[in-house]
Motif scaffolding. Structure first.
Motif, PDB file in Angstrom:
ATOM      1  N   TYR A  56      42.776  67.996  36.139  1.00  0.00           N
ATOM      2  CA  TYR A  56      42.693  69.347  36.687  1.00  0.00           C
ATOM      3  C   TYR A  56      42.624  69.402  38.214  1.00  0.00           C
ATOM      4  CZ  TYR A  56      41.727  70.526  31.820  1.00  0.00           C
ATOM      5  OH  TYR A  56      41.810  70.661  30.452  1.00  0.00           O
ATOM      6  N   GLY A 195      41.230  78.266  26.154  1.00  0.00           N
ATOM      7  CA  GLY A 195      41.079  78.298  27.603  1.00  0.00           C
ATOM      8  C   GLY A 195      40.106  79.348  28.089  1.00  0.00           C
ATOM      9  N   SER A 313      45.786  79.336  38.590  1.00  0.00           N
ATOM     10  CA  SER A 313      45.622  79.776  37.199  1.00  0.00           C
ATOM     11  C   SER A 313      45.702  81.294  37.079  1.00  0.00           C
ATOM     12  CB  SER A 313      44.271  79.283  36.664  1.00  0.00           C
ATOM     13  OG  SER A 313      44.151  77.888  36.798  1.00  0.00           O
ATOM     14  N   GLU A 314      45.021  81.991  37.968  1.00  0.00           N
ATOM     15  CA  GLU A 314      45.010  83.457  37.930  1.00  0.00           C
ATOM     16  C   GLU A 314      46.416  84.018  38.154  1.00  0.00           C
ATOM     17  OE1 GLU A 314      42.809  87.243  40.177  1.00  0.00           O
ATOM     18  OE2 GLU A 314      42.335  85.173  40.735  1.00  0.00           O
ATOM     19  N   LYS A 317      48.854  83.183  35.101  1.00  0.00           N
ATOM     20  CA  LYS A 317      48.570  84.014  33.930  1.00  0.00           C
ATOM     21  C   LYS A 317      49.066  85.439  34.146  1.00  0.00           C
ATOM     22  CE  LYS A 317      44.930  85.662  30.848  1.00  0.00           C
ATOM     23  NZ  LYS A 317      43.465  85.692  30.552  1.00  0.00           N
ATOM     24  N   TYR A 332      40.902  80.260  32.886  1.00  0.00           N
ATOM     25  CA  TYR A 332      40.822  79.374  34.042  1.00  0.00           C
ATOM     26  C   TYR A 332      42.002  78.406  34.021  1.00  0.00           C
ATOM     27  CZ  TYR A 332      38.430  76.866  37.824  1.00  0.00           C
ATOM     28  OH  TYR A 332      38.103  76.287  39.026  1.00  0.00           O
ATOM     29  N   ASN A 333      41.752  77.108  33.948  1.00  0.00           N
ATOM     30  CA  ASN A 333      42.798  76.107  34.135  1.00  0.00           C
ATOM     31  C   ASN A 333      43.633  75.812  32.898  1.00  0.00           C
ATOM     32  OD1 ASN A 333      40.218  75.220  33.368  1.00  0.00           O
ATOM     33  ND2 ASN A 333      40.747  73.102  33.705  1.00  0.00           N
ATOM     34  N   ILE A 335      45.969  77.691  30.123  1.00  0.00           N
ATOM     35  CA  ILE A 335      46.641  78.936  29.762  1.00  0.00           C
ATOM     36  C   ILE A 335      47.470  78.679  28.511  1.00  0.00           C
ATOM     37  CG2 ILE A 335      48.199  80.765  30.532  1.00  0.00           C
ATOM     38  CD1 ILE A 335      45.711  80.529  32.252  1.00  0.00           C
ATOM     39  N   SER A 377      48.332  73.182  30.827  1.00  0.00           N
ATOM     40  CA  SER A 377      47.142  72.598  31.417  1.00  0.00           C
ATOM     41  C   SER A 377      47.425  72.380  32.899  1.00  0.00           C
ATOM     42  CB  SER A 377      46.832  71.269  30.716  1.00  0.00           C
ATOM     43  OG  SER A 377      45.604  70.751  31.119  1.00  0.00           O
ATOM     44  N   LEU A 378      46.797  73.174  33.748  1.00  0.00           N
ATOM     45  CA  LEU A 378      47.172  73.231  35.162  1.00  0.00           C
ATOM     46  C   LEU A 378      46.364  72.264  36.009  1.00  0.00           C
ATOM     47  CD1 LEU A 378      47.541  77.100  35.562  1.00  0.00           C
ATOM     48  CD2 LEU A 378      49.238  75.421  34.812  1.00  0.00           C
TER      49      LEU A 378
END
Length: 406
Positions: A56, A195, A313-314, A317, A332-333, A335, A377-378
């Motif tokens: 992450y 998530g 992440s924001e 999404k 969060y991380n 999505i 998975s960011l």
């Protein structure tokens, strides 16, 4: 082919028909890219953007971070590639005590290191499950390792509530608290598939209404990547004192290997004496433990990476929600793009791979049936432009799939 082999063959064929058959494919990694050797004759496979890693903060491939570790005293004094024994024999190198001492001081509980998050849950819950007259109440979205730990004894008393359904949990507690010596609530800080975050404050409030209820929380996907100095959800909310068992894993944001369970002294002693995953496993090499300690010591210096991850992440999404007529989960991380059935999720994953993105389909039994998804998975070091260009590709794949399957 004998009867057992025939039975296995039929089972595997069913998996293939259900688009649920798994294979292991050799890979190479380069930064945030991955290449997969699906065809042995293809010596130059395509490089893909890796959206399936739990790195992450991007530390696993961060050359400067890795160089700092290689130049550190921790590295030089713990250059052993094998412990050659379990911790209870000759494998309990001094570096184990150093890491456990640091974790105990940081989190205010006694730390016990295990070989992985799976081992930690298997060992701790397996030991707790051997106690008499205890009940486990678990969120239906908890990790498979929690369930496997509880399956170690046939007498398990287990009830499960729908994901983050606090009303149902409260009813379970009120109905069962008088019947059992102890009740253990099992949840996660940041859930690995949805998530989203657990309602930690509500969990703590419910737990505190009963003298015999304990809270067991797994922060595998939030330690390092979330909260002030990366210490996770519970620390960020100031609730560490109210968590009875806290599980942290080192193989994700911390870019190492291993895990720990943080608890009070009596449970620590109990796990050392009854946790089979600890007692009967060769301990991790000292080099791995040194790397974990190095990562923990550096966590406070990684706020920029956590800020990048939160912003990435924001924004990603928001783009998915704006452009796709599909359910999007994740706070969060992690999505998740919900696609429904396995075949559709596999179709999306294959089409993305053809276009340079690696996002494997997540299918049952990892998640419930009819909830198959793509799980993005960011990582903090991903260029946002690459995620931005992914959205119209997903939109096109979805349109083509709907047109073909009308």
């Amino acid at each position: 082919m004998n009867n057992v082999q025939s039975q296995i063959a039929q089972t595997l064929e069913c998996l293939k028909r259900d688009s649920n058959y798994r294979v292991l494919v050799p890979q190479k990694h380069k930064g945030f890219q991955i290449t997969r050797f699906t065809n042995p004759t293809n010596k130059n496979p395509q490089w893909l953007l890796n959206l399936a890693s739990n790195d992450y903060l991007g530390l696993a491939s961060d050359e400067s971070f890795n160089a700092m570790f290689l130049d550190s005293t921790l590295f030089k004094e713990n250059l052993y590639f094998s412990s050659s024994s379990s911790r209870l024999l000759s494998g309990n190198f001094e570096i184990y005590a150093q890491l456990e001492s640091h974790l105990s001081h940081t989190f205010g509980k006694q730390a016990l290191i295990f070989n992985s998050g799976f081992h930690a849950n298997l060992g701790a819950l397996g030991a707790l499950n051997s106690l008499k007259n205890v009940l486990f109440i678990a969120d239906k979205s908890i990790h498979a390792s929690h369930i496997d730990g509880l399956k170690s004894f046939q007498t398990t008393h287990l009830k499960r509530f729908s994901h983050n359904d606090m009303q149902r949990l409260e009813q379970f507690l009120r109905d069962n608290a008088p019947k059992y010596e102890a009740i253990f609530i099992l949840s996660e800080g940041l859930f690995s598939m949805e998530g989203d975050f657990a309602p930690i404050r509500t969990l703590v409030t419910l737990k505190q209404q009963f003298d015999n209820v304990y809270l067991y929380l797994d922060e595998a996907h939030s330690i390092g990547s979330f909260g002030k100095d990366g210490l996770g959800v519970c620390a960020d909310f100031g609730l560490l004192d109210s968590i009875d068992f806290l599980v942290l894993t080192f193989g994700k944001a911390l870019a190492s290997m291993g895990a720990c369970v943080l608890c009070n002294g009596i449970f620590y002693e109990y796990f050392v004496n009854f946790s089979r995953a600890l007692i009967y496993s060769t301990a991790l090499p000292p080099l791995n433990i040194a790397r974990s300690l190095f990562s923990f010591l550096e966590l406070a210096n990684l706020n920029n990476q956590r800020a990048n991850l939160a912003r990435l992440s924001e924004d990603f999404k928001a783009l998915l929600i704006k452009n796709l007529d599909l359910e999007v989960l994740g706070d969060y991380n992690i999505i998740s793009l919900i696609l429904g059935d396995n075949a559709k999720a596999v179709h999306f994953a294959k089409k993305l791979e053809q276009r340079g993105y690696f996002a494997p389909a997540i299918k049952s039994p990892t998640i419930p049936k009819n909830r198959a998804c793509l799980r993005f998975s960011l990582s903090a070091n991903l260029p946002f432009e690459t995620l931005e260009s992914l959205v119209p590709i997903l939109k096109k794949i979805d349109y083509e799939y709907l047109s073909k399957n009308k």
